[in-house]
Design a protein around this motif. Structure first.
Motif, PDB file in Angstrom:
ATOM      1  N   PHE A  91      41.141  38.818  30.742  1.00 37.96           N
ATOM      2  CA  PHE A  91      41.691  37.894  31.415  1.00 37.96           C
ATOM      3  C   PHE A  91      42.486  38.599  32.771  1.00 37.96           C
ATOM      4  O   PHE A  91      42.518  38.035  33.921  1.00 37.96           O
ATOM      5  N   LYS A  92      43.253  39.676  32.540  1.00 38.49           N
ATOM      6  CA  LYS A  92      44.085  40.249  33.689  1.00 38.49           C
ATOM      7  C   LYS A  92      43.203  40.770  34.833  1.00 38.49           C
ATOM      8  O   LYS A  92      43.655  40.802  36.072  1.00 38.49           O
ATOM      9  N   VAL A  93      41.892  41.070  34.529  1.00 38.33           N
ATOM     10  CA  VAL A  93      40.943  41.533  35.405  1.00 38.33           C
ATOM     11  C   VAL A  93      40.460  40.372  36.390  1.00 38.33           C
ATOM     12  O   VAL A  93      40.350  40.388  37.472  1.00 38.33           O
ATOM     13  N   LEU A  94      40.077  39.163  35.635  1.00 38.73           N
ATOM     14  CA  LEU A  94      39.767  37.869  36.274  1.00 38.73           C
ATOM     15  C   LEU A  94      40.501  37.175  36.815  1.00 38.73           C
ATOM     16  O   LEU A  94      40.398  36.324  37.719  1.00 38.73           O
ATOM     17  N   ALA A  95      41.808  37.338  36.325  1.00 35.69           N
ATOM     18  CA  ALA A  95      42.879  36.468  36.920  1.00 35.69           C
ATOM     19  C   ALA A  95      44.296  37.102  37.031  1.00 35.69           C
ATOM     20  O   ALA A  95      45.046  37.032  36.000  1.00 35.69           O
ATOM     21  N   PRO A  96      44.297  37.793  37.914  1.00 37.58           N
ATOM     22  CA  PRO A  96      45.349  38.792  38.201  1.00 37.58           C
ATOM     23  C   PRO A  96      46.651  37.972  38.361  1.00 37.58           C
ATOM     24  O   PRO A  96      47.890  38.618  38.213  1.00 37.58           O
ATOM     25  N   ASP A  97      46.721  36.784  38.622  1.00 37.29           N
ATOM     26  CA  ASP A  97      48.147  35.985  38.978  1.00 37.29           C
ATOM     27  C   ASP A  97      48.194  34.796  37.863  1.00 37.29           C
ATOM     28  O   ASP A  97      48.754  34.018  37.785  1.00 37.29           O
ATOM     29  N   GLY A  98      47.593  35.297  36.457  1.00 36.76           N
ATOM     30  CA  GLY A  98      47.666  34.348  35.386  1.00 36.76           C
ATOM     31  C   GLY A  98      49.217  34.222  34.843  1.00 36.76           C
ATOM     32  O   GLY A  98      50.109  34.640  35.371  1.00 36.76           O
TER      33      GLY A  98
END
Length: 363
Positions: free
Chosen positions: A275-282
């Motif tokens: 998730f953090k790779v694909l959505a760094p501002d999650g």
């Protein structure tokens, strides 16, 4: 704008981390107060320190109020909390942990009393906060104890949502906590949240396997065949659109996750790493609670604290998400409160209680 604009409580987090930096950075943009009425809970000394050393003239003016009840629209409100302290960026200290806990407790009390509509939490140091007043593995577990309910961590962004069956557990204990009942509850909670909190009419949920290659038919583990697959089948029988189990690497690597409204992961890093790779501002959202809580998807970041390097975008996204979820919940509650009057109004007929059948009146 009206006085009943959504009130978002924001806790300062660890005063020696990047919490104040991202909070001040997010609300340096005056457009933020057009979206909500912010109420920040924290130390005046920490606020003044970071405003002076990092923000300068760009720092937002903080309007100190004795209570969230006094918060006003169009300004950044602040409820002073805790004892006087010395700010030491980059260090975990008992003082900074106590300040984080004081802000969290005051904001949670206001959330329970409905003085604020949602809570956004800046990062804490879980280890430093352990003590008589806090024996939890994170915000999620603390809020579950305070608010009731069975919480689920959902990481969300515009392109991906990931829910977790287990949250803060050592990897060696994960397998023992993977059960049919637990997966079933997680699927029900995730489906309910996607509908009420995110406005997805009937969500499609991809369920991840626990073992590599989804167990390879039992060669690499029996959890998929004996626990996860039966749990998915039982959920489908209840009407949940659940699919899997899928090997985690394949689902994320080939973009298969995009075909689903959410992904259910078995444990923390299995879901959060991709998730953090694909959505760094999650954003981290705690589903399953009576109240709304979000947070940025990063930690205290002691290594860059006090250097002006912290990016406020994830905190800003957490505020946006909190506003959206509050609005979705209000809309859902209106739509599902009593469907008959809504249906009649859509036909152009105004319905009062006296027009309803006796059974509907009694409800």
């Amino acid at each position: 704008m009206s006085e009943d604009k959504i009130r978002i409580g924001i806790t300062q987090g660890d005063t020696n981390g990047i919490g104040w930096e991202v909070v001040l950075g997010a609300f340096a943009d005056p457009r933020m107060t057009e979206l909500c009425t912010p109420v920040i809970y924290g130390s005046p000394e920490a606020a003044e320190f970071y405003a002076a050393t990092l923000c300068g003239e760009e720092a937002p003016a903080l309007a100190k109020v004795a209570s969230a009840d006094e918060a006003r629209r169009g300004r950044v409100n602040m409820v002073p909390v805790g004892e006087r302290l010395t700010v030491e960026p980059g260090r975990a200290t008992p003082e900074s942990a106590a300040a984080a806990l004081a802000a969290l407790r005051r904001a949670t009390d206001d959330l329970k009393a409905r003085r604020i509509d949602a809570l956004v939490t800046a990062p804490i140091n879980k280890e430093a906060m352990q003590g008589d007043g806090f024996r939890f593995t994170g915000h999620t577990e603390f809020l579950a104890a305070e608010l009731g309910g069975e919480p689920m961590m959902i990481m969300c962004s515009d392109r991906l949502r990931v829910g977790l069956v287990t949250i803060h557990l050592p990897v060696t204990e994960v397998s023992a906590h993977i059960t049919r009942e637990g997966i079933g509850r997680a699927l029900d909670t995730l489906r309910a949240s996607l509908r009420r909190d995110f406005g997805v009419v009937e969500p499609r949920i991809a369920v991840l396997a626990l073992n590599p290659h989804a167990g390879d038919g039992g060669l690499l583990g029996r959890e998929e065949e004996e626990i996860i697959r039966p749990a998915v089948a039982e959920a489908v029988a209840r009407g949940v659109l659940a699919f899997g189990p899928f090997a985690a690497d394949g689902l994320f690597a080939n973009g298969g996750y995009a075909r689903y409204d959410a992904v259910l992961a078995m444990y923390h890093d299995q879901g959060l790493a991709p998730f953090k790779v694909l959505a760094p501002d999650g954003v981290n959202f705690t589903a399953g609670l009576a109240e709304v809580r979000t947070s940025p998807d990063h930690g205290t970041a002691y290594d860059i604290a006090g250097q002006g390097k912290a990016d406020p975008q994830s905190l800003r996204s957490a505020v946006y998400a909190a506003i959206d979820i509050v609005q979705h919940r209000r809309a859902w509650d209106r739509w599902t409160s009593n469907p008959l009057p809504h249906a009649e109004r859509e036909k152009g007929r105004d319905v009062s209680v006296r027009d309803l059948p006796q059974a509907a009146k009694e409800e």
